[in-house]
Design a protein around this motif. Structure first.
Motif, short mmCIF file in Angstrom:
data_model
loop_
_atom_site.label_atom_id
_atom_site.label_comp_id
_atom_site.label_asym_id
_atom_site.label_seq_id
_atom_site.Cartn_x
_atom_site.Cartn_y
_atom_site.Cartn_z
N THR A 74 12.25 28.79 -30.89
CA THR A 74 11.04 29.40 -31.45
C THR A 74 10.05 29.74 -30.34
OG1 THR A 74 10.10 27.23 -31.83
CG2 THR A 74 11.26 28.23 -33.67
N GLY A 75 9.19 30.71 -30.60
CA GLY A 75 8.16 31.12 -29.65
C GLY A 75 7.04 31.78 -30.41
N VAL A 76 6.11 32.39 -29.67
CA VAL A 76 5.05 33.16 -30.32
C VAL A 76 4.98 34.53 -29.67
CG1 VAL A 76 3.60 31.27 -31.15
CG2 VAL A 76 3.30 32.14 -28.83
N GLU A 77 4.59 35.53 -30.45
CA GLU A 77 4.54 36.91 -29.98
C GLU A 77 3.17 37.48 -30.32
OE1 GLU A 77 5.23 39.47 -27.87
OE2 GLU A 77 7.21 38.56 -28.08
N GLY A 78 2.80 38.55 -29.59
CA GLY A 78 1.58 39.29 -29.89
C GLY A 78 0.36 38.38 -29.89
N GLU A 79 -0.41 38.47 -30.96
CA GLU A 79 -1.64 37.66 -31.07
C GLU A 79 -1.33 36.24 -31.53
OE1 GLU A 79 -3.38 40.37 -33.82
OE2 GLU A 79 -4.48 41.49 -32.28
N GLY A 80 -0.05 35.90 -31.63
CA GLY A 80 0.31 34.53 -31.93
C GLY A 80 1.14 34.34 -33.18
N PHE A 81 1.96 35.34 -33.56
CA PHE A 81 2.80 35.12 -34.73
C PHE A 81 4.12 34.46 -34.31
CE2 PHE A 81 5.48 38.89 -34.17
CZ PHE A 81 4.64 39.82 -33.60
N PRO A 82 4.64 33.57 -35.17
CA PRO A 82 5.82 32.79 -34.79
C PRO A 82 7.09 33.65 -34.84
CG PRO A 82 5.15 32.27 -37.04
CD PRO A 82 4.12 33.24 -36.50
N VAL A 83 7.94 33.47 -33.84
CA VAL A 83 9.21 34.20 -33.79
C VAL A 83 10.33 33.23 -33.41
CG1 VAL A 83 8.19 36.43 -33.15
CG2 VAL A 83 8.89 34.85 -31.34
N ARG A 84 11.56 33.64 -33.73
CA ARG A 84 12.75 33.01 -33.17
C ARG A 84 13.38 34.03 -32.23
NH1 ARG A 84 15.32 28.82 -37.17
NH2 ARG A 84 13.78 28.78 -38.84
N ARG A 85 13.68 33.61 -31.00
CA ARG A 85 14.28 34.49 -29.99
C ARG A 85 15.79 34.49 -30.20
NH1 ARG A 85 9.45 36.73 -28.42
NH2 ARG A 85 8.08 35.21 -27.41
N ALA A 86 16.27 35.47 -30.98
CA ALA A 86 17.65 35.43 -31.48
C ALA A 86 18.69 35.46 -30.37
CB ALA A 86 17.87 36.60 -32.43
N PHE A 87 18.39 36.12 -29.24
CA PHE A 87 19.42 36.35 -28.23
C PHE A 87 19.33 35.35 -27.06
CE2 PHE A 87 19.71 41.23 -29.19
CZ PHE A 87 20.34 40.94 -30.39
N ALA A 88 18.42 34.38 -27.15
CA ALA A 88 18.24 33.45 -26.02
C ALA A 88 19.54 32.74 -25.70
CB ALA A 88 17.16 32.43 -26.37
N GLY A 89 19.87 32.67 -24.41
CA GLY A 89 21.05 31.94 -23.97
C GLY A 89 22.34 32.73 -24.02
N VAL A 90 22.27 34.03 -24.38
CA VAL A 90 23.47 34.86 -24.46
C VAL A 90 23.43 35.85 -23.29
CG1 VAL A 90 24.75 36.52 -25.87
CG2 VAL A 90 23.51 34.64 -26.96
N SER A 91 24.57 36.06 -22.62
CA SER A 91 24.61 36.92 -21.44
C SER A 91 24.29 38.37 -21.82
CB SER A 91 25.98 36.86 -20.77
OG SER A 91 26.93 37.56 -21.55
N ALA A 92 23.66 39.08 -20.87
CA ALA A 92 23.28 40.49 -21.11
C ALA A 92 24.52 41.33 -21.39
CB ALA A 92 22.52 41.02 -19.90
N SER A 93 25.65 41.00 -20.77
CA SER A 93 26.85 41.83 -20.97
C SER A 93 27.40 41.66 -22.38
CB SER A 93 27.91 41.50 -19.93
OG SER A 93 28.33 40.16 -20.05
N ALA A 94 27.24 40.47 -22.97
CA ALA A 94 27.70 40.27 -24.35
C ALA A 94 26.80 41.00 -25.34
CB ALA A 94 27.75 38.78 -24.68
N LEU A 95 25.51 41.16 -24.98
CA LEU A 95 24.55 41.80 -25.88
C LEU A 95 24.58 43.33 -25.78
CD1 LEU A 95 21.48 39.48 -25.19
CD2 LEU A 95 22.99 39.42 -27.19
N ASP A 96 24.89 43.86 -24.61
CA ASP A 96 24.87 45.30 -24.32
C ASP A 96 25.48 46.09 -25.49
OD1 ASP A 96 24.81 47.75 -22.99
OD2 ASP A 96 26.39 47.24 -21.57
#
Ligand code: MN
Length: 329
Positions: free
Chosen positions: A35-57
């Motif tokens: 979890t994290g916060v974005e913009g002025e402080g709304f809660p988010v989940r960083r869906a791609f955290a920990g996944v290699s850029a090549s797998a996401l491309d």
């Protein structure tokens, strides 16, 4: 989770892939979004955290925004900020988000609507709940996905597309146990409304408790499944997966998901965002709001932003796209 719903019995059915000729995509990884916060402080989940850029491309980044139940006065958005070199796709499931950009694009999205913004060579934009929702509070839940642009389209003119929830192509799995909303791209010959420079498929699938989905998937695309709600399994081996987790599939023709028979009472179905795209396979340098091919291009983007060359904040405030929403002052 309203999004767009339909009776699957009335919808076109996706053919079950023939196991003799269709290769099952193996599950490469299952990761949990921090979890994290974005913009002025709304809660988010960083869906791609920990996944290699090549797998996401060709995907760069994805936030699950919320889901959060705001108290009156609490809803938050983003300040004006720039982008260059990619496209943003914002899918609203619950609540309302307003968008305005320096290119004259903008609108209001809610309940299964999607907005597609090509930042291209440069744009400024702002995203926020409308003021009546700030006043009232309420449920807020959506997805923002960043789709990379290939080198040849990094400086494309900015563009804005509004896709209403009811424009999504609705399909059913063969057994009627899964509702498929094709927002962009194609599934089994059925095409969704969204259009990107980089070919992708974006589907919101709702699996009933106990349902099993075997979905044909473009073998030239990567394949990702992000769980918005519920519990289930991925792949032939039914590897356990739950809300807030991302599965990365390996190559093949078919991806398989199943919903557990028992689901949380508040969220009775397995809700899955399925994503795939044709890999761009170019160097990616991602810094803040810019996604380019080289570090020099990032420095150039920052200089261009400071010099006002990515756009200027419009003097006029956002005109409301829907007459049923009150003006925000
Ligand atoms: Mn943005």
């Amino acid at each position: 989770m309203p999004a767009v719903t339909a009776d699957t019995l009335t919808l076109p059915r996706v053919a079950v892939p023939d196991p003799e000729h269709a290769a099952e995509r193996p599950v490469r990884s299952v990761t949990t979004a921090p979890t994290g916060v974005e913009g002025e402080g709304f809660p988010v989940r960083r869906a791609f955290a920990g996944v290699s850029a090549s797998a996401l491309d060709p995907f760069i980044h994805m936030d699950q925004m919320g889901e959060v139940e705001y108290a009156p006065g609490e809803p938050k958005g983003t300040p004006w900020h720039p982008h260059r070199g990619f496209e943003t796709v914002t899918y609203m499931i619950d609540g309302i988000f307003e968008h305005q950009d320096s290119n004259g694009g903008g609108g209001v999205i809610t309940n299964g609507d999607t907005q597609w913004m090509t930042a291209g060579g440069g744009i400024l934009h702002i995203e926020r709940p409308p003021e009546h929702l700030v006043a009232s509070g309420g449920l807020f839940h959506g997805i923002q996905l960043w789709v990379n642009l290939p080198r040849a389209n990094k400086f494309a003119p900015p563009r804005y597309q509004d896709i209403r929830g009811k424009q999504a192509t609705l399909l059913s799995s063969d057994d009627g146990g899964t509702l498929l909303r094709v927002i962009a791209g194609e599934v089994d010959g059925h095409t969704g409304p969204g259009s990107t420079f980089t070919p992708i498929t974006l589907v919101h699938a709702t699996l009933s408790p106990g349902a099993r989905l075997r979905l044909p998937w473009n073998p030239g695309y990567n394949a990702l499944a992000y769980i918005l709600a519920g519990n289930g399994g991925v792949g032939d081996e039914r590897r356990p997966i739950h809300k807030g987790q991302l599965a990365v599939f390996g190559p093949g023709d078919v991806l398989t998901l199943n919903a557990d028979t028992a689901q949380p009472s508040a969220e009775p179905n397995l809700e899955v965002l399925l994503l795939g795209g044709r890999p761009i396979r170019e160097p990616v340098v991602h810094y803040g709001p810019f996604v380019m091919n080289t570090k020099a291009e990032i420095i150039q983007a920052m200089e261009d932003y400071r010099a006002g060359r990515l756009g200027v904040i419009p003097a006029e405030r956002l005109p409301h796209a829907h007459g049923d929403l009150p003006a925000d002052g």
